[in-house]
Design a protein around this motif. Sequence first.
Motif, mmCIF file in Angstrom:
data_model
loop_
_atom_site.group_PDB
_atom_site.id
_atom_site.type_symbol
_atom_site.label_atom_id
_atom_site.label_comp_id
_atom_site.label_asym_id
_atom_site.label_seq_id
_atom_site.Cartn_x
_atom_site.Cartn_y
_atom_site.Cartn_z
ATOM 1 N N ASP A 338 0.838 -1.205 0.000
ATOM 2 C CA ASP A 338 0.000 0.000 0.000
ATOM 3 C C ASP A 338 0.871 1.252 0.000
ATOM 4 O O ASP A 338 0.671 2.187 -0.792
ATOM 5 C CB ASP A 338 -0.913 -0.028 1.230
ATOM 6 C CG ASP A 338 -1.988 1.054 1.196
ATOM 7 O OD1 ASP A 338 -1.706 2.176 0.751
ATOM 8 O OD2 ASP A 338 -3.123 0.780 1.639
ATOM 9 N N LEU A 339 1.873 1.285 0.878
ATOM 10 C CA LEU A 339 2.739 2.463 0.975
ATOM 11 C C LEU A 339 3.516 2.678 -0.320
ATOM 12 O O LEU A 339 3.638 3.812 -0.803
ATOM 13 C CB LEU A 339 3.705 2.302 2.146
ATOM 14 C CG LEU A 339 4.608 3.502 2.427
ATOM 15 C CD1 LEU A 339 3.797 4.674 2.959
ATOM 16 C CD2 LEU A 339 5.715 3.137 3.418
ATOM 17 N N ALA A 340 4.039 1.594 -0.889
ATOM 18 C CA ALA A 340 4.829 1.712 -2.121
ATOM 19 C C ALA A 340 3.994 2.299 -3.254
ATOM 20 O O ALA A 340 4.461 3.175 -3.998
ATOM 21 C CB ALA A 340 5.388 0.351 -2.511
ATOM 22 N N ARG A 341 2.764 1.813 -3.401
ATOM 23 C CA ARG A 341 1.902 2.321 -4.474
ATOM 24 C C ARG A 341 1.450 3.742 -4.200
ATOM 25 O O ARG A 341 1.298 4.540 -5.126
ATOM 26 C CB ARG A 341 0.691 1.405 -4.622
ATOM 27 C CG ARG A 341 1.035 -0.002 -5.129
ATOM 28 C CD ARG A 341 -0.223 -0.824 -5.333
ATOM 29 N NE ARG A 341 0.077 -2.178 -5.778
ATOM 30 C CZ ARG A 341 -0.260 -3.274 -5.121
ATOM 31 N NH1 ARG A 341 -0.931 -3.184 -3.976
ATOM 32 N NH2 ARG A 341 0.042 -4.473 -5.593
ATOM 33 N N THR A 342 1.245 4.070 -2.934
ATOM 34 C CA THR A 342 0.760 5.399 -2.577
ATOM 35 C C THR A 342 1.834 6.459 -2.750
ATOM 36 O O THR A 342 1.586 7.554 -3.253
ATOM 37 C CB THR A 342 0.255 5.412 -1.121
ATOM 38 O OG1 THR A 342 -0.811 4.469 -0.991
ATOM 39 C CG2 THR A 342 -0.235 6.796 -0.714
ATOM 40 N N MET A 343 3.072 6.126 -2.330
ATOM 41 C CA MET A 343 4.131 7.135 -2.239
ATOM 42 C C MET A 343 5.247 6.956 -3.270
ATOM 43 O O MET A 343 6.207 7.721 -3.267
ATOM 44 C CB MET A 343 4.745 7.085 -0.831
ATOM 45 C CG MET A 343 3.741 7.266 0.301
ATOM 46 S SD MET A 343 2.861 8.852 0.256
ATOM 47 C CE MET A 343 4.207 10.010 0.520
ATOM 48 N N ASP A 344 5.143 5.939 -4.151
ATOM 49 C CA ASP A 344 6.204 5.661 -5.129
ATOM 50 C C ASP A 344 7.535 5.364 -4.449
ATOM 51 O O ASP A 344 8.598 5.868 -4.850
ATOM 52 C CB ASP A 344 6.375 6.825 -6.115
ATOM 53 C CG ASP A 344 5.179 6.970 -7.035
ATOM 54 O OD1 ASP A 344 4.454 5.973 -7.228
ATOM 55 O OD2 ASP A 344 4.966 8.074 -7.568
ATOM 56 N N TYR A 345 7.485 4.531 -3.421
ATOM 57 C CA TYR A 345 8.684 4.091 -2.734
ATOM 58 C C TYR A 345 9.037 2.671 -3.149
ATOM 59 O O TYR A 345 8.220 1.947 -3.729
ATOM 60 C CB TYR A 345 8.477 4.081 -1.212
ATOM 61 C CG TYR A 345 8.313 5.420 -0.562
ATOM 62 C CD1 TYR A 345 9.021 6.535 -0.993
ATOM 63 C CD2 TYR A 345 7.453 5.572 0.528
ATOM 64 C CE1 TYR A 345 8.877 7.764 -0.375
ATOM 65 C CE2 TYR A 345 7.303 6.797 1.160
ATOM 66 C CZ TYR A 345 8.011 7.894 0.707
ATOM 67 O OH TYR A 345 7.864 9.093 1.321
ATOM 68 N N VAL A 346 10.227 2.255 -2.771
ATOM 69 C CA VAL A 346 10.629 0.861 -2.921
ATOM 70 C C VAL A 346 10.270 0.137 -1.623
ATOM 71 O O VAL A 346 10.649 0.582 -0.545
ATOM 72 C CB VAL A 346 12.141 0.738 -3.185
ATOM 73 C CG1 VAL A 346 12.555 -0.733 -3.297
ATOM 74 C CG2 VAL A 346 12.526 1.491 -4.457
ATOM 75 N N PRO A 347 9.546 -0.987 -1.696
ATOM 76 C CA PRO A 347 9.226 -1.740 -0.478
ATOM 77 C C PRO A 347 10.488 -2.268 0.188
ATOM 78 O O PRO A 347 11.556 -2.322 -0.406
ATOM 79 C CB PRO A 347 8.345 -2.886 -0.988
ATOM 80 C CG PRO A 347 7.877 -2.463 -2.339
ATOM 81 C CD PRO A 347 8.954 -1.593 -2.891
#
Length: 423
Positions: A338-347
Motif C-alpha cells: 500500500d505504501l509503495a503504491r501510494t508514495m512511489d517508494y521501494v518496499p
Amino acid sequence: MNARHRRISLSLALAFAATALLPGCGLLPGGDDDKSTVTVWLMRGSASDAFVERFTEGFEKEHDDIDLDIRVHEWTGIGPKVQKALKKADGPDVIEVGNTQVSQYVDRGGLEDLTLESARDLGMEDWLPGLGEPGRYRGAQYGVPWYAANRVVLYNKDLFAQAGIKQPPKTRQQWLDATARLDNGANQGIYLAGQDWYTLSGFIWDEGGDLAKEKNGAWKGSLHSPAALRGMEFYKQLQALGDGPQNADEEHPPQAGVFAKGDVAQIIAVPGSARAIEAKNPRLKGKIGYFPIPGKTAGKPGAVFTGGSDLVVREGTKERKAAVEVVKALAGAKWQKDLARTMDYVPNKTKLAPTVSGDAGVAAMAAGAARGRATPNSPRWALVEANNPIKAYMSKVLAGADAAAEAKAASGRITEALEDYGR
C-alpha cells in the motif's frame, strides 16, 4: 465523518501544529484498563494522510486491544527531538528514523533490541541491505526497514533517439560509450556535478571499496584503497562527458533545472525529480526515461546509496508488545504494498519489488535498491558529512590533482572525525 476518523484527523492536526514533545503511551482516559495506546512518530512526507487513516483503521480493526496515536513531525531538527524523547518515560513508542541514524540513537541509549522479532516474524533475510544493515549495530537489530528510495539515471528519450541509442546501457562501459555519443557539442552527454559523493559511493562499492572501514572497534577512512581509487577514476571519466561544475554538488544549481533546459541527455537522481523537470519544461512530459545505474556487468545493476527510513521502538516503553505489533504491521507485506503504491517508494523486501513494476521510474529504483548500501555505520558519521572531506577530494581530483595523494589526505580527515569512537 465517524468518530474514529474525527479522532485520527484531530491527532494529525495536533501533530502538525505541535512545537513541543507530546506524551506517549498510556491508558485511554476512562477506557478499558486492558487497552493500550501506542504513540507513533512519523515524518512529514513519508506517508500521506490517506495512508495513515487507512492504516489506523485497518490496524485497530485487527487489534481491538490497541489504539493508535499517530503524530507527524518535520525532518528538520528531528535528531535532537528524538534524542530527548528517547529519555522520557512517556515518550513515543514507535519512531520513524532515517536509516543511517539508527546507530547514533542506539549508541546514546534508548532503543529496544528487536533482533528476535526480526529473525522470527519479520523475514529479515529478505530485507533490502541498504535498510537492514544500518539498522543493525554491534550484532543486534534495532531498526526495522520501512521504505527505500535511491538514485537512477533519468534520460531524455528524444536525445537518445537522435544519437541512435535504442536501448539504455546495461554495463558501465556501454554507459560510457553511449554518453560519449550523446556529448556532441550541442548537448551534454550527462550533467554530473563534481561533488555528487552519493553517486561516487556507489562506484566505490562496485569496485569492492568503501568510504571507511571498521577494525577492532576503530573506524578509518579508506578512500585511498585501490578499489576506492578505481571508483573515483570511473566517476572522473563519466563526469567529463558533460559540463557539470567541478566545485559544486547536484543542488548548486539544482540539476533538475539544468535538465529541464532540454540539452542534457542524462542526470543521476531519484525518479521523483521528473515532476520538477516537467513543471519547468512541460514539453518534456512523457519524454523522460529511467534506467538503473549500470554495473560492471550486464547481470547486475550498479551499487547505489539507499535512502529511506527504519522503524524503531523506544527502550523501556510500557507498551513494548503492542509497539512491536505496530512495527510488524507497517513492515509487513500488506501495508508495504500500500505504501509503495501510494508514495512511489521501494518496499523493504526484494521479493516485493513487483509491487512497483508498473511505474518505470520506481521499477528502475527497485532494481538498484537490491544492491543498495548505506554510509558507514558509525554513530559519528554525521560529523564527516558536516564538513565533508569527500566533496573537496572529488573537486581536487577532477581539477587534475593526484588522486592517490588527495584520497589519502581525505581518508585521514575521515579518520579524525571517527577515531576513538565505539571502543
